[in-house]
Design a protein around this motif. Sequence first.
Motif, PDB file in Angstrom:
ATOM      1  N   PHE A   1     -13.466  18.108  -0.132  1.00 46.93           N
ATOM      2  CA  PHE A   1     -12.337  17.947  -1.047  1.00 46.93           C
ATOM      3  C   PHE A   1     -11.850  16.497  -1.082  1.00 46.93           C
ATOM      4  O   PHE A   1     -11.446  15.997  -2.128  1.00 46.93           O
ATOM      5  N   LEU A   2     -11.880  15.864   0.061  1.00 45.98           N
ATOM      6  CA  LEU A   2     -11.450  14.464   0.133  1.00 45.98           C
ATOM      7  C   LEU A   2     -12.342  13.596  -0.747  1.00 45.98           C
ATOM      8  O   LEU A   2     -11.856  12.721  -1.474  1.00 45.98           O
ATOM      9  N   TRP A   3     -13.637  13.860  -0.715  1.00 46.65           N
ATOM     10  CA  TRP A   3     -14.581  13.080  -1.521  1.00 46.65           C
ATOM     11  C   TRP A   3     -14.409  13.365  -3.011  1.00 46.65           C
ATOM     12  O   TRP A   3     -14.516  12.463  -3.845  1.00 46.65           O
ATOM     13  N   VAL A   4     -14.123  14.624  -3.359  1.00 46.21           N
ATOM     14  CA  VAL A   4     -13.921  14.958  -4.776  1.00 46.21           C
ATOM     15  C   VAL A   4     -12.742  14.175  -5.340  1.00 46.21           C
ATOM     16  O   VAL A   4     -12.841  13.535  -6.397  1.00 46.21           O
ATOM     17  N   VAL A   5     -11.614  14.213  -4.642  1.00 39.68           N
ATOM     18  CA  VAL A   5     -10.416  13.523  -5.121  1.00 39.68           C
ATOM     19  C   VAL A   5     -10.645  12.019  -5.168  1.00 39.68           C
ATOM     20  O   VAL A   5     -10.272  11.346  -6.133  1.00 39.68           O
ATOM     21  N   LEU A   6     -11.269  11.482  -4.138  1.00 37.84           N
ATOM     22  CA  LEU A   6     -11.498  10.036  -4.082  1.00 37.84           C
ATOM     23  C   LEU A   6     -12.430   9.581  -5.202  1.00 37.84           C
ATOM     24  O   LEU A   6     -12.175   8.561  -5.872  1.00 37.84           O
ATOM     25  N   LEU A   7     -13.506  10.326  -5.433  1.00 42.87           N
ATOM     26  CA  LEU A   7     -14.459   9.945  -6.473  1.00 42.87           C
ATOM     27  C   LEU A   7     -13.861  10.080  -7.868  1.00 42.87           C
ATOM     28  O   LEU A   7     -14.111   9.245  -8.746  1.00 42.87           O
ATOM     29  N   VAL A   8     -13.072  11.129  -8.100  1.00 38.77           N
ATOM     30  CA  VAL A   8     -12.403  11.280  -9.395  1.00 38.77           C
ATOM     31  C   VAL A   8     -11.440  10.119  -9.621  1.00 38.77           C
ATOM     32  O   VAL A   8     -11.373   9.557 -10.723  1.00 38.77           O
ATOM     33  N   THR A   9     -10.702   9.752  -8.590  1.00 38.71           N
ATOM     34  CA  THR A   9      -9.751   8.639  -8.695  1.00 38.71           C
ATOM     35  C   THR A   9     -10.456   7.345  -9.060  1.00 38.71           C
ATOM     36  O   THR A   9     -10.025   6.620  -9.976  1.00 38.71           O
ATOM     37  N   VAL A  10     -11.534   7.049  -8.360  1.00 34.25           N
ATOM     38  CA  VAL A  10     -12.277   5.810  -8.620  1.00 34.25           C
ATOM     39  C   VAL A  10     -12.923   5.846 -10.014  1.00 34.25           C
ATOM     40  O   VAL A  10     -12.934   4.839 -10.729  1.00 34.25           O
ATOM     41  N   ALA A  11     -13.460   7.010 -10.398  1.00 33.97           N
ATOM     42  CA  ALA A  11     -14.114   7.137 -11.701  1.00 33.97           C
ATOM     43  C   ALA A  11     -13.127   6.896 -12.840  1.00 33.97           C
ATOM     44  O   ALA A  11     -13.409   6.142 -13.781  1.00 33.97           O
ATOM     45  N   PHE A  12     -11.966   7.519 -12.762  1.00 35.64           N
ATOM     46  CA  PHE A  12     -10.956   7.322 -13.806  1.00 35.64           C
ATOM     47  C   PHE A  12     -10.395   5.904 -13.753  1.00 35.64           C
ATOM     48  O   PHE A  12     -10.028   5.339 -14.787  1.00 35.64           O
ATOM     49  N   GLY A  13     -10.341   5.343 -12.560  1.00 29.72           N
ATOM     50  CA  GLY A  13      -9.942   3.949 -12.451  1.00 29.72           C
ATOM     51  C   GLY A  13     -10.933   3.038 -13.150  1.00 29.72           C
ATOM     52  O   GLY A  13     -10.551   2.031 -13.766  1.00 29.72           O
ATOM     53  N   GLY A  14     -12.214   3.389 -13.081  1.00 26.97           N
ATOM     54  CA  GLY A  14     -13.244   2.614 -13.767  1.00 26.97           C
ATOM     55  C   GLY A  14     -13.066   2.653 -15.284  1.00 26.97           C
ATOM     56  O   GLY A  14     -13.246   1.638 -15.973  1.00 26.97           O
ATOM     57  N   ILE A  15     -12.699   3.823 -15.805  1.00 27.93           N
ATOM     58  CA  ILE A  15     -12.432   3.941 -17.246  1.00 27.93           C
ATOM     59  C   ILE A  15     -11.275   3.023 -17.630  1.00 27.93           C
ATOM     60  O   ILE A  15     -11.332   2.287 -18.616  1.00 27.93           O
ATOM     61  N   GLY A  16     -10.204   3.072 -16.833  1.00 26.68           N
ATOM     62  CA  GLY A  16      -9.049   2.235 -17.105  1.00 26.68           C
ATOM     63  C   GLY A  16      -9.361   0.755 -16.989  1.00 26.68           C
ATOM     64  O   GLY A  16      -8.834  -0.065 -17.753  1.00 26.68           O
ATOM     65  N   TRP A  17     -10.223   0.409 -16.040  1.00 26.58           N
ATOM     66  CA  TRP A  17     -10.591  -1.001 -15.846  1.00 26.58           C
ATOM     67  C   TRP A  17     -11.311  -1.534 -17.083  1.00 26.58           C
ATOM     68  O   TRP A  17     -11.015  -2.641 -17.551  1.00 26.58           O
ATOM     69  N   VAL A  18     -12.252  -0.759 -17.608  1.00 30.55           N
ATOM     70  CA  VAL A  18     -12.971  -1.181 -18.821  1.00 30.55           C
ATOM     71  C   VAL A  18     -12.001  -1.338 -19.985  1.00 30.55           C
ATOM     72  O   VAL A  18     -12.062  -2.302 -20.756  1.00 30.55           O
ATOM     73  N   ASP A  19     -11.079  -0.382 -20.112  1.00 30.53           N
ATOM     74  CA  ASP A  19     -10.092  -0.426 -21.187  1.00 30.53           C
ATOM     75  C   ASP A  19      -9.215  -1.673 -21.068  1.00 30.53           C
ATOM     76  O   ASP A  19      -9.009  -2.401 -22.046  1.00 30.53           O
ATOM     77  N   ASP A  20      -8.692  -1.924 -19.862  1.00 31.57           N
ATOM     78  CA  ASP A  20      -7.845  -3.107 -19.646  1.00 31.57           C
ATOM     79  C   ASP A  20      -8.623  -4.397 -19.853  1.00 31.57           C
ATOM     80  O   ASP A  20      -8.115  -5.358 -20.440  1.00 31.57           O
ATOM     81  N   TYR A  21      -9.855  -4.422 -19.364  1.00 30.46           N
ATOM     82  CA  TYR A  21     -10.672  -5.636 -19.452  1.00 30.46           C
ATOM     83  C   TYR A  21     -10.906  -6.022 -20.907  1.00 30.46           C
ATOM     84  O   TYR A  21     -10.836  -7.202 -21.272  1.00 30.46           O
ATOM     85  N   ARG A  22     -11.178  -5.043 -21.738  1.00 29.17           N
ATOM     86  CA  ARG A  22     -11.411  -5.337 -23.159  1.00 29.17           C
ATOM     87  C   ARG A  22     -10.133  -5.816 -23.836  1.00 29.17           C
ATOM     88  O   ARG A  22     -10.176  -6.659 -24.736  1.00 29.17           O
ATOM     89  N   LYS A  23      -8.996  -5.291 -23.387  1.00 30.76           N
ATOM     90  CA  LYS A  23      -7.729  -5.686 -23.998  1.00 30.76           C
ATOM     91  C   LYS A  23      -7.346  -7.114 -23.642  1.00 30.76           C
ATOM     92  O   LYS A  23      -6.951  -7.894 -24.515  1.00 30.76           O
ATOM     93  N   VAL A  24      -7.434  -7.454 -22.368  1.00 32.26           N
ATOM     94  CA  VAL A  24      -6.890  -8.736 -21.910  1.00 32.26           C
ATOM     95  C   VAL A  24      -7.908  -9.861 -21.872  1.00 32.26           C
ATOM     96  O   VAL A  24      -7.548 -11.030 -21.990  1.00 32.26           O
ATOM     97  N   VAL A  25      -9.172  -9.525 -21.694  1.00 30.74           N
ATOM     98  CA  VAL A  25     -10.201 -10.567 -21.612  1.00 30.74           C
ATOM     99  C   VAL A  25     -10.872 -10.785 -22.969  1.00 30.74           C
ATOM    100  O   VAL A  25     -11.029 -11.907 -23.431  1.00 30.74           O
TER     101      VAL A  25
END
Length: 363
Positions: free
Chosen positions: A97-121
């Motif tokens: 369960f710890l790995w599921v939550v951690l991986l989901v968090t990082v995966a969704f963070g990756g989506i947000g990172w791409v979104d932010d990167y395109r906006k600001v860079v």
Amino acid sequence: MLLELAQWLAKDMRVFNVFNYITLRAVLSCLTALAISLILGPLVIRKLTAYKIGQSVRDDGPKSHLTKAGTPTMGGALILLSIAFTTLLWGDLQNRFLWVVLLVTVAFGGIGWVDDYRKVVHRNPKGLSAKSKLFWQSLFALAAAGYLALNANTMPALNELIVPFFKHVAYPLGTFGFILLTYFVIVGTSNAVNLTDGLDGLAIMPTVLVGSGLGVFAYVAGHSVFSKYLGIPYIPGAGELIVFCGALAGAGLGFLWFNTYPAEVFMGDVGALALGAALGTIAVIVRQEIVLFIMGGVFVAETLSVMIQVIYFKASGGKRIFRMAPLHHHYELEGWKESQVVVRFWIITMMLVLFGLSTLKLR
């Protein structure tokens, strides 16, 4: 990581057995994540400023927000770094369960990172397209839902929708129903937190409060005696999620040090999408989706305000119910100061979290 080391050392020195206690590791997780955020915060802010990764402000928003233009964003990366490192440091790495939550968090963070990167860079105000964002969110959410559904064979409670305040009321979902519910909870919570992240400190403190509340549910659900006494499903292994919740609380409070009004840094989508997905995944594992809906009432209200505004605007030919959506902007335009909106939403969240925690006993 340190748990395995402590267990090895405990063979010769019994004092290290103390690290087997989940509650101690949860506290240490919170303190570690808090320390990392506070120590690395200034460095991250300087780097974001140096690379000119600044927030853009919508022209049709409250005029007081124009001064926020250029404030470093994507600070949510600091939160994710603190959570990931601390969870790996103090968590039981054998816990699925710890790995599921951690991986989901990082995966969704990756989506947000791409979104932010395109906006600001790339200076693309739309960032990642709505369809692309939903596609990747759906992919990761369904992957998590599918994995958790496989565990439903050994833990029947995963296939039930638990109704709070009623000890013996639970609705069977079936595999398909469970996957569908999990998908909507993860994706919905992720986007709800993202919509709420519009004022200094507005989203992070409710996230910390709700995450801490879910940590209590995780601990109880993972304890056979407590779960039986309180009448909630026993989910073996769920208790370890309190270590993740501790890391989330510590990292969030450390980030709030720099995000409080006037903010030195914003979390951006990289933080908001990830934290929302984490809350949703934890709620699904501990079978408290309805309690998440209660404790996260501010997130729900913000999301509904946007939905109602859009639907009414289209149906009425351009009329509005709220002066501006999401809801926090409406109150700003009504004359509330930004700090008033934020603190009052914090107070409401605190009350809702306490109300949600009351369902542990009121059954």
